[in-house]
Design an enzyme around this catalytic site. Structure first.
Site, mmCIF file in Angstrom:
data_model
loop_
_atom_site.group_PDB
_atom_site.id
_atom_site.type_symbol
_atom_site.label_atom_id
_atom_site.label_comp_id
_atom_site.label_asym_id
_atom_site.label_seq_id
_atom_site.Cartn_x
_atom_site.Cartn_y
_atom_site.Cartn_z
ATOM 1 N N LYS A 1 -12.406 -0.420 12.880
ATOM 2 C CA LYS A 1 -11.119 0.109 13.244
ATOM 3 C C LYS A 1 -11.655 0.744 14.766
ATOM 4 O O LYS A 1 -10.816 0.292 15.709
ATOM 5 C CB LYS A 1 -11.238 1.162 12.856
ATOM 6 C CG LYS A 1 -10.843 1.244 11.535
ATOM 7 C CD LYS A 1 -9.686 0.960 11.434
ATOM 8 C CE LYS A 1 -8.943 0.739 10.222
ATOM 9 N NZ LYS A 1 -7.275 0.290 10.077
ATOM 10 N N SER B 1 -3.706 10.050 -0.992
ATOM 11 C CA SER B 1 -2.974 9.278 -2.078
ATOM 12 C C SER B 1 -1.931 10.071 -2.523
ATOM 13 O O SER B 1 -1.886 11.419 -2.180
ATOM 14 C CB SER B 1 -3.666 9.137 -3.596
ATOM 15 O OG SER B 1 -3.920 10.385 -4.037
ATOM 16 N N TYR C 1 -16.546 -0.016 8.419
ATOM 17 C CA TYR C 1 -15.444 0.322 8.399
ATOM 18 C C TYR C 1 -14.913 0.766 10.057
ATOM 19 O O TYR C 1 -13.906 0.146 10.436
ATOM 20 C CB TYR C 1 -14.874 1.125 7.715
ATOM 21 C CG TYR C 1 -13.188 1.340 7.443
ATOM 22 C CD1 TYR C 1 -12.145 0.648 7.494
ATOM 23 C CD2 TYR C 1 -12.861 3.073 7.949
ATOM 24 C CE1 TYR C 1 -11.238 1.476 6.722
ATOM 25 C CE2 TYR C 1 -11.492 3.518 7.948
ATOM 26 C CZ TYR C 1 -10.883 2.881 7.403
ATOM 27 O OH TYR C 1 -9.500 3.172 7.752
ATOM 28 N N LEU D 1 1.554 3.543 1.948
ATOM 29 C CA LEU D 1 2.036 3.962 3.783
ATOM 30 C C LEU D 1 2.604 2.594 3.950
ATOM 31 O O LEU D 1 3.804 3.310 4.457
ATOM 32 C CB LEU D 1 0.602 3.634 4.913
ATOM 33 C CG LEU D 1 0.809 4.453 6.166
ATOM 34 C CD1 LEU D 1 2.343 5.514 5.865
ATOM 35 C CD2 LEU D 1 0.027 3.778 7.059
ATOM 36 N N SER E 1 1.044 -1.228 -0.476
ATOM 37 C CA SER E 1 0.095 0.226 0.504
ATOM 38 C C SER E 1 1.292 1.623 0.055
ATOM 39 O O SER E 1 2.211 1.033 0.114
ATOM 40 C CB SER E 1 -1.018 -0.195 1.070
ATOM 41 O OG SER E 1 -0.184 0.666 2.497
#
Length: 312
Positions: free
Chosen positions: A196, A227, A192, A49, A47
């Site tokens: 989390k 991004s 999501y 990150l 990814s």
């Protein structure tokens, strides 16, 4: 006196700038030395990150284990790291491991493979994440479960598999890269946000449990990780409290900045980091101390029927 003060001001500013530069350089070098020869596992290394974390920790001399679910992209990352390695500094060839955290059954085998290779894991960076956006009633229960597997059960399964080694050696650090939605919920992100919240709750509890074994648990929670090339557009927003709040909330953090913060978190052994501009930080406090007001603002956003993409 006035002329002297005016002449001294530029010198003072120059001196302060010089000191800040020296501090940043020393801090950067210190950060890299903190991971020299350490075995560092990074999940979802392919990814945005993940790549930046790999770059920072590889440059710091860490023995990297790069995990991802696409072998071709892992090899591309491997080649990129090798090509930019400084020959004058000691770096280690990264180990590549196929890992899809949504497939819980393969996680124990991956943990065993890593431990068999290096004998231990010093730092685990739980970075993998799966996102979904859409109305709760239109998202299938099967997809809810898939999100929970990738964002919650996957990371804790890998953590539990590697944790006994850290406890027995009485050293180690576990870093969870989470999200602001582990602290507050936003409409159309039910699965999501739930995953989390669950992950943050688990690692907050784990932190207290393993402290006596000198194992550090850290959480790094940015707003959104944007991004490389796309910045949030201005859009055609009407004046409203909800839309102002939502726009500020979606101004994400660049992967480079998050990766550098992860490195600082490892060096300083921070327990919790929240990366956000003032608006999201204020939202967290408002949610805590003025929940009714927060809920009203959020509900206002739903009533305005924002254009939210379906599953994907």
């Amino acid at each position: 006196m006035g002329v002297t003060a005016m002449l001294m001001l530029p010198l003072l500013l120059l001196g302060i700038s010089g000191l800040l530069f020296i501090y940043q350089e020393v801090s950067r070098l210190w950060s890299k030395s903190a991971v020299q020869n350490k075995v560092v596992v990074i999940t979802d290394a392919i990814s945005g990150l993940g790549k930046e974390c790999a770059r920072v920790f590889h440059a710091g001399g860490a023995r990297l284990v790069l995990c991802g679910k696409n072998w071709e992209r892992l090899e591309i990352l491997y080649d990129a790291l090798i090509s930019v390695a400084d020959p004058s500094k000691q770096t280690f060839t990264p180990k590549l491991v196929l890992l899809d955290l949504a497939d819980i059954s393969c996680v124990p085998d991956v943990a065993k493979e890593v431990l068999d290779c290096y004998g231990c894991v010093d730092i685990l960076i739980n970075n993998a994440s799966m996102k979904i956006k859409g109305p709760a009633h239109k998202i299938s229960l099967e997809l809810d479960k898939k999100i929970m597997d990738a964002n919650y059960f996957g990371p804790i399964t890998l953590t539990k598999a590697l944790l006994p080694d850290m406890i027995s050696r009485r050293t180690g650090q576990i870093v969870l890269v989470n999200n602001i939605q582990g602290k507050l919920g936003i409409p159309f992100r039910t699965a999501y946000a739930a995953s989390k919240h669950a992950a943050l709750g688990f690692f907050d509890c784990l932190r207290a449990e393993v402290e006596e074994y000198n194992v550090v648990v850290s959480t790094v929670s940015p707003t959104f990780i944007r991004s490389y090339r796309i910045d949030p557009g201005q859009g055609n927003w009407e004046a409203s409290l909800w839309k102002f709040f939502f726009r500020k909330l979606t101004y994400g953090v660049h992967p480079v900045d998050v990766a550098e913060e992860v490195m600082r978190t490892v060096r300083r052994k921070k327990q919790e980091v929240f990366m956000a501009n003032p608006i999201p930080k204020a939202a967290v406090y408002i949610r805590t101390f003025f929940p009714e007001f927060f809920f009203a603002v959020v509900a206002c956003g739903v009533k305005e029927k924002l254009n939210v993409p379906e599953e994907g």
